[in-house]
Design an enzyme around this catalytic site. Sequence first.
Site, mmCIF file in Angstrom:
data_model
loop_
_atom_site.group_PDB
_atom_site.id
_atom_site.type_symbol
_atom_site.label_atom_id
_atom_site.label_comp_id
_atom_site.label_asym_id
_atom_site.label_seq_id
_atom_site.Cartn_x
_atom_site.Cartn_y
_atom_site.Cartn_z
ATOM 1 N N LYS A 114 0.856 -1.188 0.000
ATOM 2 C CA LYS A 114 0.000 0.000 0.000
ATOM 3 C C LYS A 114 0.883 1.225 0.000
ATOM 4 C CE LYS A 114 -4.492 0.715 0.287
ATOM 5 N NZ LYS A 114 -5.533 -0.231 -0.114
ATOM 6 N N ASP A 154 -6.774 4.248 -4.908
ATOM 7 C CA ASP A 154 -7.358 4.050 -3.579
ATOM 8 C C ASP A 154 -8.032 5.390 -3.228
ATOM 9 O OD1 ASP A 154 -7.178 1.815 -1.367
ATOM 10 O OD2 ASP A 154 -6.946 3.682 -0.293
HETATM 11 N N1 GLU Z 1 -7.105 0.019 -3.458
HETATM 12 C C1 GLU Z 1 -7.861 -1.146 -3.763
HETATM 13 C C2 GLU Z 1 -7.936 -2.068 -2.570
HETATM 14 O O1 GLU Z 1 -7.802 -1.640 -1.441
HETATM 15 C C3 GLU Z 1 -7.377 -1.817 -5.050
HETATM 16 C C4 GLU Z 1 -5.971 -2.305 -5.000
HETATM 17 C C5 GLU Z 1 -5.467 -2.802 -6.360
HETATM 18 O O2 GLU Z 1 -6.224 -2.852 -7.307
HETATM 19 O O3 GLU Z 1 -4.276 -3.138 -6.411
HETATM 20 O O4 GLU Z 1 -8.185 -3.231 -2.701
#
Ligand code: GLU
Length: 424
Positions: A114, A154
Site C-alpha cells: 500500500k 485508492d
Molecule cells: N485500493 C484497492 C484495494 O484496497 C485496489 C488495489 C489494487 O487494485 O491493487 O483493494
Amino acid sequence: MEDKSQTQSQQERSIYDMAVAQLNNVAKKMNLDPNVHEYLKYPKRELTVSIPVKMDDGTLHVFIGYRVQHNMALGPTKGGIRFHPKVTLDEVRALAMWMSWKCSLVGIPYGGAKGGVICDPKQMSKGELERMTRRFTSEINFLLGPERDIPAPDVYTDAQVMAWIMDTYSMDKGYSVTGVVTGKPISVGGSQGRKEATARGVVYTVAEACRHLKMNLKGSKAIIQGFGNAGSIAAKLLSEEGAIVVGVSDSRSGIYNEKGLNIEDVMAFKQETGSLQNYTGVTKTDPREILEYPCDILIPAAYENQIDETNAPKIKAKIIAEAANGPTTPEADAILHDRGVFLIPDILANAGGVTVSYFEWVQDIQSLFWTEKEINDKLKEVMTRAFANVLKVHLDKKVDMRLAAYMVGVGRVAEAITIRGIYP
Ligand code: GLU
C-alpha cells in the site's frame, strides 16, 4: 517499527496494532506455526520519502509519502495509493497487510502493498497534483515494476493519477510499461470494468449473502456510507438490482429518505456541486450517523474505524458489506456478531477491485484485451468462489465471517512461506 512522529500525530488507536491483533486471533484459531506467525507480523519493506513540489503560487511544499510492501511470498506486491490529509505510516502498514490476505483470499498471485501521500487533493490544482504524483513515483520508482510492485487507485486517487504514474515510470525506463500500475484509463492499457470493479464485487457478495440468508435483494433497503468510486457505483448497481437505496453520505453529510433516493439524480447533484450538502427532499444526517439509520444492507465505503463500540449497538442492518478497508473495529465486530449481523469482511467484500486489477495486469502483459462481459463474468466467478470458500469455513468451523476470511487468506500465504522456506 516504532515511529514516534507517527504514533504522536495519531488521534486514534493504531490501525496496524488492530491488524496484528486480527492476525494473532486467526493464528490462534488455526494453530498457525509460531514461526510463520512471527514472520507475518512485520512488513517486508517500507519506504518514507519527501516529495518537494513547486506549488502554483511559486512556493515549495514538501509532502511526505509512503510505500509499504507487506509480503511477497505469492508474487509481486499489489495495492493502491491513497492521497489524504490523514494518511499515516501506521495506517499504510495495516492496509498493506490486509492486501496480502485479500489477494491470497481471492486466489490471485500477489503479495500485499500500500502507498499513501499526506496531502489534501481537494485543495490542490491539477498541475500541483500531477507534479506531486510524478515526483512521488520517481522517489519510489526502484520498488516498482510489473514483476515487483504494482500500485492502483485508492482513496482520492483515480485513473488520471495512474496514467501519470505509468508515464513517469515509463519515461525513466525509456519505453512504455503499462503493467506497472492498474486502474489506468482504457487508452493506456486500462481494463474494461476496472472503475466499477470494487462496487460490482461488493454487490456480487451482497447477492450471495442474501441467497444464504434467504433474503430478497430486490426490495431490500440499503445505506451506503461514502460516495467515492466504490460507494457511488455500489449505490447505482444496487438500485439497478432492485434494492431501495435509502441513504448515502459523503465526507461532509448524509442524506436519508425512507422511500428511497434517486441515485442517478444524487450522482448528478454530487458531480455538479461537489457535495451532497444542499440536496433537498431528504433528512440530513452526519456522515457517521447515517450508519445507524434503518436498513437491511449497510455498506461502509469510506474510511477506517467508522463502526466502533459506540455505534455498533445501534446499527439496524442485517448485512454489512465492507467496501472500505478496516471500517469496523474488533470491539464492534464482537458486538455485531453477538447481535447476529451477517458481516462480509473487507478483504472479501472489496476484493473485486484488486481482482480486476489482476485482469488488467494480465491483459497488459499479454497485450491482449478482453471485453467488459468477459471481465464481469470472470469477476463474478472469482467473487462467488471466494464467498463460498469463506462461508464454508464460517459454517464448518463455527467462526465469524471475518475470522473465516482471514483463515483462508492467511492460510495460503502461510503455506507459501512454509513451502518456500526461510532464506538462507
Ligand atoms: N485500493 C484497492 C484495494 O484496497 C485496489 C488495489 C489494487 O487494485 O491493487 O483493494
